[in-house]
Motif scaffolding. Structure first.
Motif, mmCIF file in Angstrom:
data_model
loop_
_atom_site.group_PDB
_atom_site.id
_atom_site.type_symbol
_atom_site.label_atom_id
_atom_site.label_comp_id
_atom_site.label_asym_id
_atom_site.label_seq_id
_atom_site.Cartn_x
_atom_site.Cartn_y
_atom_site.Cartn_z
ATOM 1 N N CYS A 108 -17.711 16.278 1.368
ATOM 2 C CA CYS A 108 -17.991 14.916 0.840
ATOM 3 C C CYS A 108 -18.538 14.199 2.034
ATOM 4 O O CYS A 108 -18.387 14.564 3.178
ATOM 5 C CB CYS A 108 -16.529 14.315 0.775
ATOM 6 N N GLY A 109 -19.206 13.253 1.672
ATOM 7 C CA GLY A 109 -19.933 12.443 2.745
ATOM 8 C C GLY A 109 -18.984 11.866 3.600
ATOM 9 O O GLY A 109 -19.445 11.551 5.067
ATOM 10 N N SER A 110 -17.548 11.646 3.370
ATOM 11 C CA SER A 110 -16.808 11.183 4.203
ATOM 12 C C SER A 110 -16.126 12.031 5.359
ATOM 13 O O SER A 110 -16.311 12.141 6.383
ATOM 14 C CB SER A 110 -15.370 10.682 3.654
ATOM 15 N N GLU A 134 -12.017 17.730 -1.566
ATOM 16 C CA GLU A 134 -12.417 18.020 -2.989
ATOM 17 C C GLU A 134 -12.148 19.408 -3.227
ATOM 18 O O GLU A 134 -12.830 20.277 -2.634
ATOM 19 C CB GLU A 134 -13.873 17.689 -2.975
ATOM 20 N N ALA A 135 -11.050 19.731 -4.042
ATOM 21 C CA ALA A 135 -10.712 21.003 -4.059
ATOM 22 C C ALA A 135 -9.922 21.566 -5.135
ATOM 23 O O ALA A 135 -9.440 20.764 -5.928
ATOM 24 C CB ALA A 135 -9.858 21.413 -2.671
ATOM 25 N N ALA A 136 -10.033 22.686 -5.244
ATOM 26 C CA ALA A 136 -9.202 23.491 -6.310
ATOM 27 C C ALA A 136 -8.626 25.159 -5.841
ATOM 28 O O ALA A 136 -9.133 25.588 -5.020
ATOM 29 C CB ALA A 136 -9.983 23.729 -7.486
ATOM 30 N N GLY A 137 -7.322 25.319 -6.252
ATOM 31 C CA GLY A 137 -6.819 26.415 -6.001
ATOM 32 C C GLY A 137 -6.005 27.117 -7.066
ATOM 33 O O GLY A 137 -5.797 26.665 -8.015
ATOM 34 N N VAL A 138 -5.157 28.185 -6.365
ATOM 35 C CA VAL A 138 -4.368 28.901 -7.531
ATOM 36 C C VAL A 138 -2.880 28.860 -6.791
ATOM 37 O O VAL A 138 -2.669 28.828 -5.840
ATOM 38 C CB VAL A 138 -4.629 30.406 -7.344
ATOM 39 N N GLU A 219 -12.749 15.593 -8.016
ATOM 40 C CA GLU A 219 -12.390 14.352 -7.221
ATOM 41 C C GLU A 219 -13.460 13.520 -6.998
ATOM 42 O O GLU A 219 -13.348 12.166 -7.261
ATOM 43 C CB GLU A 219 -12.195 15.014 -5.877
ATOM 44 N N PRO A 220 -14.908 13.839 -6.901
ATOM 45 C CA PRO A 220 -16.017 12.794 -6.711
ATOM 46 C C PRO A 220 -16.081 12.037 -8.169
ATOM 47 O O PRO A 220 -16.265 11.081 -8.575
ATOM 48 C CB PRO A 220 -17.142 13.364 -6.468
ATOM 49 N N PRO A 246 -24.272 11.999 -4.458
ATOM 50 C CA PRO A 246 -23.325 12.629 -5.461
ATOM 51 C C PRO A 246 -22.497 11.702 -6.102
ATOM 52 O O PRO A 246 -22.199 11.744 -7.203
ATOM 53 C CB PRO A 246 -22.409 13.445 -4.174
ATOM 54 N N ILE A 247 -21.993 10.537 -5.496
ATOM 55 C CA ILE A 247 -21.177 9.404 -6.124
ATOM 56 C C ILE A 247 -21.951 8.734 -7.006
ATOM 57 O O ILE A 247 -21.649 8.377 -8.230
ATOM 58 C CB ILE A 247 -20.553 8.433 -5.167
ATOM 59 N N GLY A 248 -23.186 8.328 -6.883
ATOM 60 C CA GLY A 248 -23.966 7.731 -8.020
ATOM 61 C C GLY A 248 -24.364 8.645 -9.141
ATOM 62 O O GLY A 248 -24.382 8.311 -10.066
ATOM 63 N N LEU A 249 -24.492 9.988 -8.884
ATOM 64 C CA LEU A 249 -24.649 10.732 -9.883
ATOM 65 C C LEU A 249 -23.463 10.942 -10.914
ATOM 66 O O LEU A 249 -23.456 11.024 -12.193
ATOM 67 C CB LEU A 249 -25.298 12.103 -9.604
ATOM 68 N N VAL A 250 -22.270 11.055 -10.329
ATOM 69 C CA VAL A 250 -20.998 11.075 -11.259
ATOM 70 C C VAL A 250 -20.764 9.982 -11.812
ATOM 71 O O VAL A 250 -20.289 9.901 -12.886
ATOM 72 C CB VAL A 250 -19.791 11.528 -10.210
ATOM 73 N N THR A 251 -21.056 8.842 -11.005
ATOM 74 C CA THR A 251 -20.953 7.485 -12.006
ATOM 75 C C THR A 251 -21.807 7.385 -13.231
ATOM 76 O O THR A 251 -21.611 6.872 -14.070
ATOM 77 C CB THR A 251 -21.206 6.245 -10.907
#
Length: 427
Positions: A108-110, A134-138, A219-220, A246-251
């Motif tokens: 992320c940008g942060s 920003e994550a995913a797991g098992v 997340e985003p 990225p945030i503009g695109l998900v918006t």
């Protein structure tokens, strides 16, 4: 044909759960005193020998510190321009938590801002901090009180866990909780690590057809969903989005899914606008740094069928916030998502006289389920956002790519496990 599809999905789910079962089954063997190695989807990882122990749900278990393993490669930010890969103990879980074998973590940008500046506003890195949120797991292990998840479940991780008891939490605005524990926000660690523990009720099980990368991108996307909800985007809305990162695109994706009939997105980089157009933006506008906000407003109104009733600033720059206010029609709503300087100059009289509402956005709240539904249903496709892939051992290169935008980088994904190890189909 329907039967075949169901059979294939069932087989995948069965195979995946069998792999996870083998991971946990390995806990019963002891290859060496005080340590157990678990073969997680073909990769050996040590893991805790015992489950957390507690006599009452919700209290942290003591576990077995003697059997704490050390093979837990982790990305740790020690300070400005000081990001290191190092070993950390695998965490013990409480009865309401799960231990996750991390799969995909987006940058992320942060994350980049903490690396370059050591702080974002009042959040200052004062001690080593694990990066990533920003994550995913098992799921590798579940606490005794966990009912919503089982070992082997693939999950998206909502990175912020509130206190659940304050007025904000009780009123459903938990993103404003003063005691929020948020991944990779000082003083709390993030999840760019092989094994990570998290509150089970803030983990969302992914359908078999949703990839781990898409899970991380929830997340985003949740930020975009929350921004559009704050702006009250609905059927027929005319939306101006400032910033095609990225945030503009998900918006943009969220606004489309929520019924916006016309969307104009702006940026200073043509390549980003090309991606926005590919994702379905009605109009794009390449901004001129030397042009005043008033002059740019004329261009916006000329391009769109009418003045936008919603504007979402995803930049945080003073110039973009001013443009958002000037361009929005009287009685409309301006939402500011991007965080820039602590204080900026805004045309408040212009906004007041025209009753233009100015609203802030801080992360998200109750938006993960909606984001997951949008992706799972196919109404939103976030795959195009991922432009680069790196292994966790290449974290430094991954951050460099994201920081400088090498190769037209939009979203850089770091893989803690081999790519597609936990996907039913190749991403």
């Amino acid at each position: 044909m329907i039967f075949r599809k169901l059979f294939v999905n069932s087989c995948y789910s069965h195979v995946h759960r069998c792999r996870a079962t083998k991971l946990i089954a390995a806990l019963s063997t002891t290859p060496s005193p005080g340590e157990q190695h678990v073969k997680c989807l073909g990769i050996p990882h040590p893991i805790l020998n015992s489950t957390s122990v507690s006599t009452k749900c919700g209290r942290t278990g003591k576990g077995n510190k003697e059997n704490m393993a050390t093979d837990n490669l982790t990305a740790v930010l020690h300070g400005i321009e000081d990001l290191r890969l190092e070993q950390r103990p695998i965490p013990e879980i409480a009865n309401d938590e799960v231990l996750l074998a991390m799969d995909s973590v987006g940058i992320c940008g942060s994350d980049v801002h903490y690396l370059t500046a050591g702080r974002i506003g009042d959040f200052v890195v004062t001690k080593p901090m694990v990066i990533g949120h920003e994550a995913a797991g098992v799921v590798a292990k579940v606490g005794k009180c966990v009912k919503n998840l089982a070992v082997g479940d693939r999950v998206a991780i909502e990175p912020g866990v509130p206190c659940r008891h304050c007025d904000h939490c009780k009123q459903g605005k938990y993103n404003l909780c003063a005691d929020m524990v948020f991944c990779a926000t000082p003083p709390y660690d993030g999840n760019l690590t092989r094994f990570y523990k998290h509150a089970a009720d803030f983990c969302y099980k992914l359908p078999d057809h949703v990839s781990m990368e898409e899970g991380a991108l929830l997340e985003p996307l949740s930020v975009g969903v929350h921004a559009c909800r704050r702006a009250e985007v609905g059927l027929g809305s005319k939306v101006l989005i400032l910033g095609a990162g990225p945030i503009g695109l998900v918006t943009l994706l969220a606004a489309q899914a929520m019924g916006a009939s016309e969307i104009l997105i702006t940026d200073l980089v043509q390549q980003r606008l090309d991606v926005a157009k590919e994702l379905g933006a009605t109009h794009t506008l390449l901004l001129d740094r030397d042009q005043s906000a008033e002059e740019t407003v004329k261009r916006v109104h000329c391009i769109m069928s009418e003045a936008p009733d919603k504007a979402v600033d995803c930049c945080g720059a003073e110039s973009s916030a001013r443009l958002a206010i000037f361009a929005t029609r009287s009685g409309g709503v301006v939402v500011i998502v991007g965080m820039g300087a602590p204080e900026i100059k805004l045309p408040l009289i212009n906004a007041l006289a025209r009753e233009v509402d100015i609203r802030g956005v801080f992360r998200y709240c109750n938006d993960y389920p909606a984001a997951l539904a949008l992706v799972a249903s196919g109404k939103v496709n976030v795959k195009r956002l991922v432009t680069h892939h790196f292994d966790i051992t290449e974290t430094a290169k991954a951050f460099e790519t994201s920081r400088y935008g090498h190769g037209g980088a939009i979203k850089v994904m770091i893989h803690v496990q081999p790519r597609d190890a936990n996907n039913s189909v190749k991403f």
